[in-house]
Design an enzyme around this catalytic site. Sequence first.
Site, mmCIF file in Angstrom:
data_model
loop_
_atom_site.group_PDB
_atom_site.id
_atom_site.type_symbol
_atom_site.label_atom_id
_atom_site.label_comp_id
_atom_site.label_asym_id
_atom_site.label_seq_id
_atom_site.Cartn_x
_atom_site.Cartn_y
_atom_site.Cartn_z
ATOM 1 N N ASN A 9 0.841 -1.210 0.000
ATOM 2 C CA ASN A 9 0.000 0.000 0.000
ATOM 3 C C ASN A 9 0.873 1.256 0.000
ATOM 4 O O ASN A 9 0.538 2.240 -0.661
ATOM 5 C CB ASN A 9 -0.962 0.005 1.188
ATOM 6 C CG ASN A 9 -2.201 -0.829 0.914
ATOM 7 O OD1 ASN A 9 -3.083 -0.403 0.173
ATOM 8 N ND2 ASN A 9 -2.251 -2.026 1.484
ATOM 9 N N ARG B 26 4.056 -0.317 27.285
ATOM 10 C CA ARG B 26 3.228 0.215 26.192
ATOM 11 C C ARG B 26 3.032 1.723 26.305
ATOM 12 O O ARG B 26 3.000 2.443 25.315
ATOM 13 C CB ARG B 26 1.858 -0.502 26.229
ATOM 14 C CG ARG B 26 1.125 -0.408 24.936
ATOM 15 C CD ARG B 26 1.872 -1.215 23.887
ATOM 16 N NE ARG B 26 1.370 -0.983 22.562
ATOM 17 C CZ ARG B 26 1.764 -1.651 21.480
ATOM 18 N NH1 ARG B 26 2.669 -2.598 21.563
ATOM 19 N NH2 ARG B 26 1.276 -1.399 20.317
ATOM 20 N N ASN C 6 -7.062 5.056 7.679
ATOM 21 C CA ASN C 6 -6.598 3.668 7.714
ATOM 22 C C ASN C 6 -7.220 2.885 6.563
ATOM 23 O O ASN C 6 -8.365 3.144 6.189
ATOM 24 C CB ASN C 6 -7.025 3.034 9.052
ATOM 25 C CG ASN C 6 -6.629 1.568 9.167
ATOM 26 O OD1 ASN C 6 -5.482 1.208 8.898
ATOM 27 N ND2 ASN C 6 -7.576 0.720 9.556
ATOM 28 N N HIS D 93 -8.417 -0.940 5.596
ATOM 29 C CA HIS D 93 -8.684 -2.249 6.210
ATOM 30 C C HIS D 93 -9.183 -3.201 5.119
ATOM 31 O O HIS D 93 -10.035 -2.823 4.304
ATOM 32 C CB HIS D 93 -9.734 -2.110 7.327
ATOM 33 C CG HIS D 93 -9.976 -3.411 8.020
ATOM 34 N ND1 HIS D 93 -9.103 -3.921 8.965
ATOM 35 C CD2 HIS D 93 -10.948 -4.334 7.868
ATOM 36 C CE1 HIS D 93 -9.548 -5.095 9.368
ATOM 37 N NE2 HIS D 93 -10.665 -5.373 8.725
ATOM 38 N N GLU E 229 -10.941 6.549 18.389
ATOM 39 C CA GLU E 229 -10.368 5.794 19.512
ATOM 40 C C GLU E 229 -10.676 4.303 19.401
ATOM 41 O O GLU E 229 -10.020 3.482 20.025
ATOM 42 C CB GLU E 229 -10.921 6.291 20.869
ATOM 43 C CG GLU E 229 -10.851 7.779 21.095
ATOM 44 C CD GLU E 229 -11.864 8.543 20.238
ATOM 45 O OE1 GLU E 229 -12.966 8.017 19.986
ATOM 46 O OE2 GLU E 229 -11.509 9.653 19.795
ATOM 47 N N GLY E 230 -11.695 3.933 18.646
ATOM 48 C CA GLY E 230 -12.073 2.518 18.526
ATOM 49 C C GLY E 230 -11.178 1.784 17.542
ATOM 50 O O GLY E 230 -10.299 2.370 16.916
ATOM 51 N N ASP F 188 -11.046 0.091 14.115
ATOM 52 C CA ASP F 188 -11.757 0.018 12.823
ATOM 53 C C ASP F 188 -13.176 0.591 12.927
ATOM 54 O O ASP F 188 -14.093 0.122 12.246
ATOM 55 C CB ASP F 188 -11.833 -1.436 12.298
ATOM 56 C CG ASP F 188 -10.461 -2.057 12.125
ATOM 57 O OD1 ASP F 188 -9.516 -1.330 11.826
ATOM 58 O OD2 ASP F 188 -10.345 -3.283 12.311
HETATM 59 C C1 GAR Z 1 -3.140 -4.731 3.895
HETATM 60 O O1 GAR Z 1 -3.982 -5.726 3.355
HETATM 61 C C2 GAR Z 1 -3.922 -3.822 4.815
HETATM 62 O O2 GAR Z 1 -5.225 -3.575 4.396
HETATM 63 C C3 GAR Z 1 -3.912 -4.639 6.083
HETATM 64 O O3 GAR Z 1 -2.606 -5.166 6.163
HETATM 65 C C4 GAR Z 1 -2.111 -5.361 4.828
HETATM 66 C C5 GAR Z 1 -0.764 -4.710 4.703
HETATM 67 O O4 GAR Z 1 -0.168 -4.982 3.460
HETATM 68 N N1 GAR Z 1 -4.266 -3.837 7.223
HETATM 69 C C6 GAR Z 1 -4.960 -4.303 8.260
HETATM 70 O O5 GAR Z 1 -5.295 -5.468 8.360
HETATM 71 C C7 GAR Z 1 -5.276 -3.274 9.322
HETATM 72 N N2 GAR Z 1 -6.249 -3.778 10.246
HETATM 73 P P1 GAR Z 1 0.997 -4.095 2.875
HETATM 74 O O6 GAR Z 1 2.050 -3.949 3.973
HETATM 75 O O7 GAR Z 1 1.532 -4.879 1.706
HETATM 76 O O8 GAR Z 1 0.420 -2.770 2.479
#
Ligand code: GAR
Length: 209
Positions: A14, A66, A108, A110, A148-149, A151
Site C-alpha cells: 500500500n 506500552r 486507515n 482495512h 479511539e475505537g 476500525d
Molecule cells: C493490507 O492488506 C492492509 O489492508 C492490512 O494489512 C495489509 C498490509 O499490506 N491492514 C490491516 O489489516 C489493518 N487492520 P501491505 O504492507 O503490503 O500494504
Amino acid sequence: MLRIVVCVSGGGTNLQAILDAVDSGKITNTEVIAVISNNPGAKALTRAENHGIPAVCMSPKEYGDREAYNQALTDKMKELQPDLIVLAGFLVKIPEAMVAAFSGRIINIHPSLIPSFCGVGYYGLKVHEKALERGVKVTGATVHFVNEGMDEGPIIAQKAVEVLDDDTPEILQRRVMEQAEWILLPGAIDDIANGRLELVGGKVRKIQR
Ligand code: GAR
C-alpha cells in the site's frame, strides 16, 4: 502541499501504491515526509529508503512498557507535524493521545467491508482466512478515518471484491489489494490533498470529482 506520514508494519504494497501514485500524478499536492514502522524487518522500510524518504523504525520492544511506546510514537508524530497520517498496514493500536492530537487527520485501510471482519484480532491475512471460513461470496476493502475505537471511525470509501471458489487466503488477499486497496487509499489521499474530502463534526464530507 499535504505533508503525510505513512505508518507500516510489513510488506508495504500500500505504501508502494501511494509512492507510485505520487510519482505518476494520480495523487497531487502531496509529499510523503516520512515512513514509520513498528517492525525493523518490514520490507516497507526498504521501499521508503529506495525512494529517498526518511524511514524510522520504532519498535515497542525498545520501550519499557506500552505507555512509554505510545508516548514516544505520539511525540514523534508531533515532531514531524504531518497534515495527514496514513495507516497503510500498520498493525499497532493508535494511542488515544495521538488520535486526539491529530483528530480528523488519520486514515486507515482495512481489507474487508467494515463492519464485517474487523476489530481486535482482524488484521492482514487473518481477515481473509475468516472471510473464507465464513464462506462469504463478496468481500472488499474500506478506507476510514481513525478514532479511539478499532476500525470504528467514519467510513470514507469501500470497494467490493468477488470471492472465488478456489481462493486461498493469499490469493484473496492479493485480489483485494489489486482491485480495492491500491485504488481506495491513493484516491482518499488525493481527495484530502485537493480539498474534496474532510471530516466535519464527526461526519465525512466528500465532494465528487
Ligand atoms: C493490507 O492488506 C492492509 O489492508 C492490512 O494489512 C495489509 C498490509 O499490506 N491492514 C490491516 O489489516 C489493518 N487492520 P501491505 O504492507 O503490503 O500494504
